[in-house]
Design a protein around this motif. Structure first.
Motif: not given
Ligand code: AMP
Ligand code: GLY
Length: 427
Positions: A194-195, A197, A214, A217, A274, A276, A285
Motif C-alpha cells: 500500500e502506498e 507519501s 495517501r 493515483k 513516495g 510502498m 517508489v
C-alpha cells in the motif's frame, strides 16, 4: 514580508492560502497563480514560468523576501540556483539536488549506494531493447518500466503480460512517446503493498516530517484505470503508525538527506518520499523534489503555527522545526477533473456552484481554472481540489462534508472519485 510562489496548481493555491492565514500577514505574489490565488495574492501573469531571468528581475525589483517554487520543472531546470546566486531566499532545491526526481536512473543508483530500500532495478539505454526484454523475464511479470526523465507523472508503465511489455517497449523505445525523457529506461521489480507519501522539510542537514498522506493515483473508483497526477488524498495516512514513521525516517529520510549531502548536492526544500508499504516494511517508489499535489492540500490543513516561518528558516539555511506543530485532525481532498482526463480533455467549460460554498471547514483549491469576466471556466485536467478538514479527527464526518460540497459544484463532464479515503474507514 513579501513572498513569491511559483506555479499555478492546487498545491500552490494551498500553499498561498496557508501563508495568507499567517499572523505576519505577508504580501503574496503568485506566478502565474490561478483564479483561486487571485483572491488572496497578486497574480503575475506577464512573466512566463520558464523565463528565469525575468523572474529574477521581478524578485529584485519587488524586494521579495522568500520565493517558494512549487513544480518540479523549474527546480530541475535550476530556478533556485539562479535566484540564490543573487542572494534571494528560496524554498526549493538546487538543480543538482532536484535530480533525485528529474533523473530516475540517478535516483535509483543513489538509493542503491546509500542502502535505501527500493525495488530491484537496472538502467538501460532505450536502444538496448533485447537486454531490457531479457531483464524483464528475469524479474517476471508484473514488471515496471520507467522513463528516466520527467514525464509529467506519466512515464511509468506497469506490464502484466508479454503483450503489455511489447506495447510498452514500442512506446518507450521506438515511438519515443516521452521524447528525451526515455533515452534511459529504468526497469524494476513490481512491489506489492500500500502506498503513502511523506514530506520531509529539510535544510540539507536536519529535517521535519509533515503529517503523512495517501494519494489516489488511478482515475476510477477502486483504483482502476489509468494513472493520473492524483485524484484525491487524505491525511494522515492510515497505514503509518508512530513506529513505522520512525522506521521511515531512520531507513529512508535520514540516509537520503545525508547521502545527498555527501554527494555534494545537499537538498534544501521538501523531499517527498513516495512509499510502498508491505508487512510494515517501507520501500521507496520514488523521490520527488517538491510538495506533492493533491497531498499538500490535505497535509497543510493539519499543521498550525507558522508554516511561513518554517519555509523561511529552510530558505535561510537553518530549519526551525518548532515553527509548526502537527494537530490531530483529518483532511480529505476530492479532485474534480475534466471529462477525458488523464488523456485529452475538454476545456473552457463554465463551472457552477462556486458561490454556494458555505462550509468553513471545506476549502476549494483551484488547479485547472481560468476566469473570464465574472465566470470561472475549466482550463486543465485537474480542475479543483475540494478539501475538507475535521479538527476532531472524525474521518467519516470529514468525508461527508467534503462530498456534500462536491455535490454543489458542477461543470459538463465533471468526473471525480467517490471512494476517496474509503479505504481508511474499513480499518
Ligand atoms: P511514480 O511516477 O514513480 O510515482 O509511479 C507511479 C505509480 O506507479 C506509483 O504511484 C505506483 O502506484 C506505481 N509504481 C511505480 N513503481 C512501482 C513498483 N516498482 N512497483 C509497484 N508499483 C509501482
Ligand atoms: N500526487 C503525486 C505527486 O505529486 O507526485
Amino acid at each position: 514580508m513579501r513572498v513569491l510562489i511559483v506555479g499555478s496548481g492546487g498545491r500552490e493555491h494551498a500553499i498561498a492560502q496557508k501563508i495568507f492565514n499567517d499572523l505576519q500577514k505577508p504580501e503574496i505574489f503568485c506566478l502565474p497563480g490561478n483564479p483561486g490565488t487571485f483572491r488572496i495574492a497578486e497574480n503575475i501573469t506577464n512573466i512566463p514560468e520558464n523565463d528565469f531571468n525575468s523572474i529574477l528581475d521581478f524578485c529584485l525589483q519587488k524586494t521579495i523576501d522568500l520565493v517558494v517554487i512549487g513544480p518540479e520543472i523549474p527546480l530541475v531546470n535550476g530556478l533556485a540556483d539562479i535566484l540564490r546566486r543573487e542572494g534571494i531566499s528560496v524554498f526549493g532545491p538546487s538543480a543538482r539536488a532536484a535530480r533525485i526526481e528529474g533523473d530516475k536512473s540517478f535516483s535509483k543508483k543513489f538509493m542503491q549506494k546509500y542502502h535505501i530500500p527500493t525495488a530491484a532495478f537496472r538502467v538501460f539505454s532505450s536502444e538496448d531493447v533485447e537486454n531490457i526484454r531479457e531483464y524483464c523475464f528475469t524479474l517476471g511479470f508484473p514488471v515496471v518500466l520507467k522513463a528516466s526523465g520527467l514525464a509529467a507523472g506519466k512515464g511509468v508503465l506497469i506490464c502484466y503480460s508479454q503483450e503489455e511489455l511489447n506495447s510498452a517497449l514500442e512506446d518507450l523505445c521506438y515511438k519515443h512517446i516521452f521524447g528525451d525523457a526515455s533515452k534511459q529506461i529504468v526497469v524494476e521489480e513490481f512491489m506489492e503493498g500500500e502506498e503513502a507519501s511523506v514530506f520531509a522539510i529539510t535544510d540539507g542537514v536536519n529535517f521535519l516530517c509533515l503529517p503523512s498522506a495517501r494519494d489516489h493515483k488511478r482515475i476510477f473508483d477502486g483504483d482502476k484505470g489509468k494513472n493520473t497526477g492524483g485524484m484525491g488524498a487524505y491525511s494522515p495516512a492510515n497505514n503509518i503508525d508512530g513506529a513505522l514513521q520512525k522506521k521511515i525516517e531512520d531507513t529512508i529520510i535520514k540516509p537520503a538527506i545525508a547521502g545527498l549531502h555527501a554527494e555534494g548536492s545537499p537538498f534544501s526544500g521538501c523531499l517527498y518520499a513516495g512509499l510502498m508499504i508491505n508487512d510494515g516494511e517501507p520501500k521507496v517508489v520514488e523521490f520527488n523534489c517538491r510538495f506533492g499535489d493533491p497531498e499538500t492540500q490535505v497535509v497543510l490543513q493539519n499543521i498550525s503555527g507558522s508554516f511561513l516561518d518554517l519555509l523561511s528558516s529552510v530558505a535561510e539555511g537553518k530549519i526551525i522545526p518548532e515553527s509548526v506543530v502537527t494537530n490531530s485532525g483529518v483532511a480529505v481532498c476530492v479532485v474534480l477533473a475534466s471529462e477525458g482526463y488523464p488523456e485529452n480533455y475538454s476545456k473552457n467549460l463554465p463551472i457552477d456552484g462556486l458561490n454556494d460554498i458555505d462550509d468553513t471547514d471545506v476549502s476549494i483549491f483551484h488547479a485547472g481554472t481560468k476566469s473570464e469576466g465574472e465566470k470561472i471556466l475549466t482550463s486543465g485536467g485537474r480542475v479543483l481540489g475540494v478539501t475538507g478538514f475535521d479538527k476532531h479527527g472524525n474521518l467519516p464526518e470529514c468525508i461527508k462534508k467534503t462530498y456534500e460540497t462536491v455535490a454543489k459544484i458542477s461543470f459538463r463532464g465533471m468526473q471525480f472519485r467517490r471512494d476517496i479515503a474509503a479505504k481508511a474507514l474499513t480499518r
